[in-house]
Scaffold this motif. Structure first.
Motif, PDB file in Angstrom:
ATOM      1  N   ASP A 123      33.388  49.848  32.140  1.00 48.31           N
ATOM      2  CA  ASP A 123      34.290  49.750  33.289  1.00 48.31           C
ATOM      3  C   ASP A 123      33.784  50.572  34.463  1.00 48.31           C
ATOM      4  O   ASP A 123      33.764  50.103  35.603  1.00 48.31           O
ATOM      5  CB  ASP A 123      35.688  50.212  32.866  1.00 48.31           C
ATOM      6  N   LYS A 124      33.365  51.798  34.211  1.00 43.69           N
ATOM      7  CA  LYS A 124      32.962  52.702  35.291  1.00 43.69           C
ATOM      8  C   LYS A 124      31.696  52.249  36.009  1.00 43.69           C
ATOM      9  O   LYS A 124      31.535  52.512  37.207  1.00 43.69           O
ATOM     10  CB  LYS A 124      32.772  54.122  34.747  1.00 43.69           C
ATOM     11  N   VAL A 125      30.799  51.572  35.315  1.00 37.42           N
ATOM     12  CA  VAL A 125      29.586  51.085  35.990  1.00 37.42           C
ATOM     13  C   VAL A 125      29.835  49.762  36.706  1.00 37.42           C
ATOM     14  O   VAL A 125      28.960  49.270  37.434  1.00 37.42           O
ATOM     15  CB  VAL A 125      28.408  50.942  35.000  1.00 37.42           C
ATOM     16  N   GLY A 126      31.022  49.179  36.515  1.00 38.92           N
ATOM     17  CA  GLY A 126      31.384  47.956  37.232  1.00 38.92           C
ATOM     18  C   GLY A 126      31.178  46.672  36.463  1.00 38.92           C
ATOM     19  O   GLY A 126      31.428  45.581  36.995  1.00 38.92           O
ATOM     20  N   LEU A 127      30.754  46.745  35.210  1.00 35.78           N
ATOM     21  CA  LEU A 127      30.471  45.548  34.421  1.00 35.78           C
ATOM     22  C   LEU A 127      31.708  44.673  34.231  1.00 35.78           C
ATOM     23  O   LEU A 127      31.648  43.451  34.405  1.00 35.78           O
ATOM     24  CB  LEU A 127      29.904  45.947  33.057  1.00 35.78           C
ATOM     25  N   LEU A 128      32.831  45.268  33.878  1.00 29.57           N
ATOM     26  CA  LEU A 128      34.025  44.479  33.590  1.00 29.57           C
ATOM     27  C   LEU A 128      34.539  43.764  34.834  1.00 29.57           C
ATOM     28  O   LEU A 128      34.925  42.585  34.775  1.00 29.57           O
ATOM     29  CB  LEU A 128      35.119  45.376  32.998  1.00 29.57           C
ATOM     30  N   GLU A 129      34.541  44.444  35.970  1.00 29.18           N
ATOM     31  CA  GLU A 129      35.035  43.831  37.207  1.00 29.18           C
ATOM     32  C   GLU A 129      34.153  42.653  37.630  1.00 29.18           C
ATOM     33  O   GLU A 129      34.657  41.591  38.005  1.00 29.18           O
ATOM     34  CB  GLU A 129      35.092  44.862  38.326  1.00 29.18           C
ATOM     35  N   ILE A 130      32.841  42.815  37.546  1.00 29.16           N
ATOM     36  CA  ILE A 130      31.935  41.739  37.933  1.00 29.16           C
ATOM     37  C   ILE A 130      32.043  40.573  36.953  1.00 29.16           C
ATOM     38  O   ILE A 130      31.970  39.397  37.342  1.00 29.16           O
ATOM     39  CB  ILE A 130      30.478  42.254  37.993  1.00 29.16           C
ATOM     40  N   GLY A 131      32.251  40.888  35.663  1.00 31.00           N
ATOM     41  CA  GLY A 131      32.445  39.826  34.679  1.00 31.00           C
ATOM     42  C   GLY A 131      33.673  38.989  34.993  1.00 31.00           C
ATOM     43  O   GLY A 131      33.649  37.750  34.905  1.00 31.00           O
ATOM     44  N   ILE A 132      34.752  39.666  35.384  1.00 30.52           N
ATOM     45  CA  ILE A 132      35.991  38.966  35.745  1.00 30.52           C
ATOM     46  C   ILE A 132      35.790  38.124  37.003  1.00 30.52           C
ATOM     47  O   ILE A 132      36.176  36.958  37.073  1.00 30.52           O
ATOM     48  CB  ILE A 132      37.136  39.982  35.956  1.00 30.52           C
ATOM     49  N   LYS A 133      35.158  38.707  38.025  1.00 26.23           N
ATOM     50  CA  LYS A 133      34.925  37.991  39.279  1.00 26.23           C
ATOM     51  C   LYS A 133      34.074  36.749  39.049  1.00 26.23           C
ATOM     52  O   LYS A 133      34.379  35.661  39.544  1.00 26.23           O
ATOM     53  CB  LYS A 133      34.222  38.912  40.285  1.00 26.23           C
ATOM     54  N   SER A 134      33.004  36.923  38.295  1.00 20.20           N
ATOM     55  CA  SER A 134      32.071  35.817  38.084  1.00 20.20           C
ATOM     56  C   SER A 134      32.739  34.651  37.372  1.00 20.20           C
ATOM     57  O   SER A 134      32.481  33.482  37.687  1.00 20.20           O
ATOM     58  CB  SER A 134      30.858  36.298  37.276  1.00 20.20           C
ATOM     59  N   THR A 135      33.594  34.947  36.415  1.00 19.88           N
ATOM     60  CA  THR A 135      34.269  33.884  35.664  1.00 19.88           C
ATOM     61  C   THR A 135      35.144  33.042  36.566  1.00 19.88           C
ATOM     62  O   THR A 135      35.142  31.814  36.494  1.00 19.88           O
ATOM     63  CB  THR A 135      35.126  34.483  34.536  1.00 19.88           C
ATOM     64  N   ILE A 136      35.904  33.684  37.460  1.00 19.19           N
ATOM     65  CA  ILE A 136      36.820  32.955  38.345  1.00 19.19           C
ATOM     66  C   ILE A 136      36.072  32.240  39.469  1.00 19.19           C
ATOM     67  O   ILE A 136      36.308  31.067  39.752  1.00 19.19           O
ATOM     68  CB  ILE A 136      37.876  33.912  38.936  1.00 19.19           C
ATOM     69  N   LYS A 196      33.004  31.212  39.745  1.00 20.53           N
ATOM     70  CA  LYS A 196      32.060  30.158  39.384  1.00 20.53           C
ATOM     71  C   LYS A 196      32.732  28.942  38.751  1.00 20.53           C
ATOM     72  O   LYS A 196      32.065  27.953  38.449  1.00 20.53           O
ATOM     73  CB  LYS A 196      31.012  30.715  38.416  1.00 20.53           C
ATOM     74  N   ALA A 197      34.037  29.007  38.565  1.00 19.99           N
ATOM     75  CA  ALA A 197      34.739  27.893  37.925  1.00 19.99           C
ATOM     76  C   ALA A 197      34.824  26.694  38.870  1.00 19.99           C
ATOM     77  O   ALA A 197      35.042  26.861  40.074  1.00 19.99           O
ATOM     78  CB  ALA A 197      36.151  28.320  37.518  1.00 19.99           C
ATOM     79  N   PRO A 198      34.643  25.451  38.360  1.00 14.92           N
ATOM     80  CA  PRO A 198      34.833  24.253  39.188  1.00 14.92           C
ATOM     81  C   PRO A 198      36.260  24.217  39.747  1.00 14.92           C
ATOM     82  O   PRO A 198      37.190  24.721  39.117  1.00 14.92           O
ATOM     83  CB  PRO A 198      34.607  23.104  38.201  1.00 14.92           C
ATOM     84  N   THR A 199      36.422  23.638  40.924  1.00 15.26           N
ATOM     85  CA  THR A 199      37.725  23.614  41.597  1.00 15.26           C
ATOM     86  C   THR A 199      38.827  23.063  40.697  1.00 15.26           C
ATOM     87  O   THR A 199      39.953  23.581  40.682  1.00 15.26           O
ATOM     88  CB  THR A 199      37.644  22.779  42.891  1.00 15.26           C
ATOM     89  N   ALA A 238      40.708  28.832  34.624  1.00 17.11           N
ATOM     90  CA  ALA A 238      39.806  29.991  34.648  1.00 17.11           C
ATOM     91  C   ALA A 238      40.559  31.264  34.982  1.00 17.11           C
ATOM     92  O   ALA A 238      40.276  32.336  34.423  1.00 17.11           O
ATOM     93  CB  ALA A 238      38.690  29.757  35.667  1.00 17.11           C
ATOM     94  N   VAL A 239      41.530  31.161  35.898  1.00 15.85           N
ATOM     95  CA  VAL A 239      42.320  32.341  36.290  1.00 15.85           C
ATOM     96  C   VAL A 239      43.140  32.857  35.109  1.00 15.85           C
ATOM     97  O   VAL A 239      43.126  34.052  34.800  1.00 15.85           O
ATOM     98  CB  VAL A 239      43.239  32.000  37.486  1.00 15.85           C
ATOM     99  N   ILE A 240      43.875  31.951  34.445  1.00 20.49           N
ATOM    100  CA  ILE A 240      44.688  32.365  33.296  1.00 20.49           C
ATOM    101  C   ILE A 240      43.794  32.916  32.193  1.00 20.49           C
ATOM    102  O   ILE A 240      44.064  33.974  31.613  1.00 20.49           O
ATOM    103  CB  ILE A 240      45.514  31.176  32.753  1.00 20.49           C
ATOM    104  N   PHE A 241      42.725  32.199  31.898  1.00 20.63           N
ATOM    105  CA  PHE A 241      41.783  32.590  30.848  1.00 20.63           C
ATOM    106  C   PHE A 241      41.197  33.974  31.127  1.00 20.63           C
ATOM    107  O   PHE A 241      41.172  34.850  30.252  1.00 20.63           O
ATOM    108  CB  PHE A 241      40.670  31.535  30.772  1.00 20.63           C
TER     109      PHE A 241
END
Length: 504
Positions: free
Chosen positions: A103-116, A118-121, A127-130
């Motif tokens: 969390d402190k190095v930013g891995l979790l936040e970037i993982g969350i951002k990337s998932t949402i 990069k999701a198709p429209t 993707a948001v709920i997941f």
């Protein structure tokens, strides 16, 4: 409209819940107060020479007074052992060393951002709920990451931003207990359950993986249900968004994407090595009989996951240059431990409460009496478990902390259902689905105010009633879905975790 909202039954009910909840003390002082009540209550009950019969061995047991020579000696001599030996303490702190580093190095936040992002429209809602559900890996941090990000994504693709915010909040809050991975919630709740059960039967242990299968299925089912609620109920009710707030999300940087890929590769290599060792002949991770259930692999699942997060966190941190020396690893872990200070303080008080409850035999007396009463009226089937689910969902409106509420409920209900032959891990599942479902509508949730501030970025007139009305469909649908899923597991005989069924 404001007058109607103020005078509505639902709003008045929620206002009443808020008033009652605000009168409850801080969780630390709540458990200190409860410990004091148990001390006094044990003395009063002991004056009446009340006894009960242990169903296990038929032994006659009396209520013991904590206001006595023996009781005072127990209070003084057991205090440190109650705290240090409390099962969830070491398990959760160890897990947070790894998760906190990531969390402190930013891995979790970037993982969350990337998932949402990069999701198709067409799949954005799912993707948001997941992502919100899986976001509980980041613990409470997901509450301030997922909802505003989801609102911005919805806004930028021409959809109502409040629908995105609601979907993100629902995933994080109402789906908080589910995940594909074993996380801090599994470790904490199973630790409390084991702590309670060891006073009855040392052979009955609840491990962090005992609810795993159910929670994996829950992620998929709730992602679908949450998306349908958003698109069929919440978004149509909101209508077309007419605002113009010019909210744009910050794109994920190329170096962050590279670091995330490296972390995934490193984690995959580690998992592959574990699987190879697990399935080689005479594997040290299997039992002497060659079984996985039980086995050293399941017994050591927390250290294995801890190492996984450390590997992923270090890989990400080194790539992004947040970790440039070995000192940085210890520094970020130390920062994560600082965030756990409130948990440590709470555990000190909670461990004393449970110890006094057990030593005085009040918890067992209530549990045995309750179990005997239910048997006498023939109410011992799955309906009583559903009743427990509904009761817990209501109690969660007043006590937001899942660990605090389980610490209160487990000493009574785990024992009561144990005497009815239910497996404690199954009852823990029933607790978890109820506790999570109403997280997004309780005024006791401290993140409701934060989410409300995000709402006002898009709707200046939004109030607490607006937010609750927005989230109520999620709470109801998630709870009903989870109850149906629970019944399917029960009647189809599907294990809730490795070797875990409904009964002992």
């Amino acid at each position: 409209m404001a007058v109607k909202e103020k005078n509505s039954i639902a709003t008045q009910l929620l206002n009443g819940i808020e008033r009652v909840g605000n009168k409850l003390p801080d969780p630390f002082m709540l458990f200190i107060s409860l410990a004091g009540i148990i001390i006094l209550l044990s003395w009063i009950i002991s004056l009446f020479d009340i006894t009960y019969t242990q169903p296990v061995d038929g032994q006659e047991v009396a209520i013991k007074s904590l206001i006595s020579k023996e009781g005072l000696e127990f209070i003084l001599t057991s205090m440190l052992d109650n705290f240090v030996g409390f099962a969830p303490l070491g398990l959760v702190l160890a897990m947070m060393l790894g998760i906190g580093l990531a969390d402190k190095v930013g891995l979790l936040e970037i993982g969350i951002k990337s998932t949402i992002l990069k999701a198709p429209t067409s799949l954005v809602t799912y993707a948001v709920i997941f992502t919100g559900i899986l976001g509980n890996i980041a613990s409470d941090a997901a509450f301030v990451i997922v909802p505003p990000l989801a609102a911005m994504v919805f806004y930028n693709i021409g959809r109502h931003p409040l629908a995105g915010l609601a979907a993100g909040f629902a995933g994080v809050g109402s789906g908080f207990t589910a995940n594909f991975m074993i996380n801090g919630t599994d470790v904490l709740l199973s630790g409390i359950s084991t702590e309670v059960m060891k006073t009855l039967d040392e052979n009955v242990i609840v491990t962090p993986v005992d609810n795993w299968y159910f929670m994996i299925v829950s992620v998929v089912v709730l992602s679908i249900v949450g998306a349908l609620v958003t698109e069929k109920i919440v978004e149509p009710r909101l209508g077309k968004y007419e605002g113009n707030v010019k909210k744009e999300f910050e794109a994920v940087k190329p170096i962050e994407i590279k670091a995330l890929k490296n972390a995934v590769i490193a984690s995959s290599v580690y998992i592959a090595l574990i699987l190879i060792v697990l399935f080689i002949p005479n594997s040290p991770l299997r039992s002497a009989e060659g079984k996985i259930v039980p086995s050293p692999f399941l017994d050591g699942i927390v250290p294995l996951i801890l190492i996984l997060f450390i590997i992923a966190g270090i890989t990400y941190g080194v790539t992004i240059k947040k970790i440039t020396s070995s000192r940085d690893v210890g520094k970020y872990m130390g920062e994560a431990m600082k965030d756990m200070s409130g948990f440590i303080v709470l555990i000190f008080a909670a461990s004393q409460f449970i110890a006094y409850f057990d030593w005085s035999n009040i918890g067992s007396w209530i549990a045995v009496s309750g179990a005997n009463f239910l048997e006498s009226i023939g109410f011992t089937g799955i309906a009583v478990v559903i009743g427990f689910v509904l009761l817990t969902a209501v109690l969660n409106l007043f006590i937001f902390s899942g660990s605090a509420q389980w610490t209160l409920e487990a000493p009574i209900f785990l024992k009561m259902f144990y005497y009815l032959d239910y497996h404690p891990a199954f009852i823990q599942v029933a607790y978890r689905i109820a506790d999570s479902s109403t997280n997004v509508i309780t005024p006791m949730n401290p993140y409701i105010i934060i989410v409300l501030s995000f709402m006002r970025d898009y709707d200046k007139k939004a109030g607490i009633g607006t937010l609750i009305a927005l989230m109520l469909p999620y709470s109801i649908c998630f709870l009903l879905t989870w109850i149906i899923l629970l019944l399917l597991f029960v009647f189809l005989g599907i294990p809730f975790g490795p070797g875990i069924g409904v009964y002992l």
